[in-house]
Design an enzyme around this catalytic site. Sequence first.
Site, PDB file in Angstrom:
ATOM      1  CB  THR A   1      -0.938   0.029   1.215  1.00 50.82           C
ATOM      2  OG1 THR A   1      -0.171   0.216   2.415  1.00 50.82           O
ATOM      3  CG2 THR A   1      -1.738  -1.265   1.318  1.00 50.82           C
ATOM      4  N   GLY A   2       0.343   2.341  -0.501  1.00 51.96           N
ATOM      5  CA  GLY A   2       1.163   3.548  -0.630  1.00 51.96           C
ATOM      6  C   GLY A   2       2.322   3.320  -1.579  1.00 51.96           C
ATOM      7  CB  ALA A   3       2.631   0.873  -4.287  1.00 50.34           C
TER       8      ALA A   3
ATOM      9  CE1 TYR B   1       4.150   9.559   9.758  1.00 50.38           C
ATOM     10  CE2 TYR B   1       6.060   9.834  11.182  1.00 50.38           C
ATOM     11  CZ  TYR B   1       5.435   9.206  10.119  1.00 50.38           C
ATOM     12  OH  TYR B   1       6.096   8.222   9.425  1.00 50.38           O
TER      13      TYR B   1
ATOM     14  N   GLY C   1       7.320   3.237  -0.370  1.00 46.34           N
ATOM     15  CA  GLY C   1       6.503   2.242  -1.054  1.00 46.34           C
ATOM     16  C   GLY C   1       6.933   2.048  -2.490  1.00 46.34           C
TER      17      GLY C   1
ATOM     18  CB  SER D   1       8.198   6.378  12.119  1.00 44.61           C
ATOM     19  OG  SER D   1       9.018   7.507  12.351  1.00 44.61           O
TER      20      SER D   1
ATOM     21  CB  SER E   1       4.714   8.445  -2.845  1.00 42.89           C
ATOM     22  OG  SER E   1       5.468   9.510  -2.293  1.00 42.89           O
ATOM     23  N   GLY E   2       7.777   7.506  -2.413  1.00 45.89           N
ATOM     24  CA  GLY E   2       8.720   7.300  -1.330  1.00 45.89           C
ATOM     25  C   GLY E   2       9.110   5.861  -1.098  1.00 45.89           C
TER      26      GLY E   2
END
Length: 365
Positions: free
Chosen positions: A16-18, A158, A23, A145, A20-21
């Site tokens: 997921t979130g593939a 966050y 991912g 994180s 950008s960044g």
Amino acid sequence: MTPQLKPLDEQVMVITGATSGNGLATARMAADRGASLVVAARSEDALDELVDEITADGGDAVAVVADVSDRGDVERIAAVAEDTYGGFDTWVNNAGKFIYGRLDETPVEDMRELFEVNVWGLLYGSLVAAEHLRDRGGAIVNVGSVTSERALILQGAYSASKHAVKGFTEALRMELAEEGAPVSVTLVKPAAIDTPYPEHAKNYTDSEVTLPPPVYAPETVARSICHAAEHPERDVYVGGAAKNMAQMEQYVPGLFDTVMEKLFVGLQKRDRPPRRQSGNAFDRPSGELRERGDHEGHVAERSLYTRAATSGRKGKALVALGAAAALGYGVYRAMRGSEVDAAAVSSAKLGADDRSEVPPVGRER
């Protein structure tokens, strides 16, 4: 039951979130290593571009447009994996939203939206993946994180979401182990990574924001995720700075509060006005494939610490000894009050990070 994980070139991996960044870096690396991919994100155009890129290079991938804060969308990701590949072997929960700002200056509605993606989206993904993998086995890799261990000033919302991610991941791991399910559950905890995080974040400060050094390349996270897909790991700190921040929090939290208060506000701000809020990826997808950010300082392309920490018992033992030495030296330097040197805190890892990887964070003025 000890999970028996397949080699990556025999796996189907959901990310997921593939687009950008971290991912995106993981999708590219896993595809290069032979995995078949189910890539999910909010932007259809960016997903189509990614699938075209992977298939043009001889890989195999299918895209699912999804918002992970919607459980129905998450279940649809699993259904596409079932229909296309007969299931999946690794599920990577990577999608996230980001906010910079003091807690009393950040709208509660935005904090709630951040939690919907960072916490509830990850929870939905983990539960769907666990149900699928209970009988066949596999890996769940949750991207947390360093803020899962130590809150970062100006990123309180966050940090809180990543603390929740840690608690959920630990509970899920124990429950699966207690029932004997052959599922590995790993929490990946990166330090600051050179992704579009600052540009995609919603910013409630009075200046343009940036990442506090030391900063690592997104490939360092991708390597850790791919490693966890093949080798059961409890936690993986990405970057020696992440491990040492966690140690400072454990052993000298009050001192570390002072370090944060004195240094980390300035380290996250640039001397220029904030970007337009309309340019963030919090309210709407960015619509682009983008792996790297615009960090203006040094970016470490590798973490020797993380490589050592994931290289077996001998490597882990050496890292533990070196990290203890680094912690002691870092505390000594901080207590002198004249300098807080992240290279000192992150350097002595006996075969782990060297000085070329982690430059100094900064100096009190």
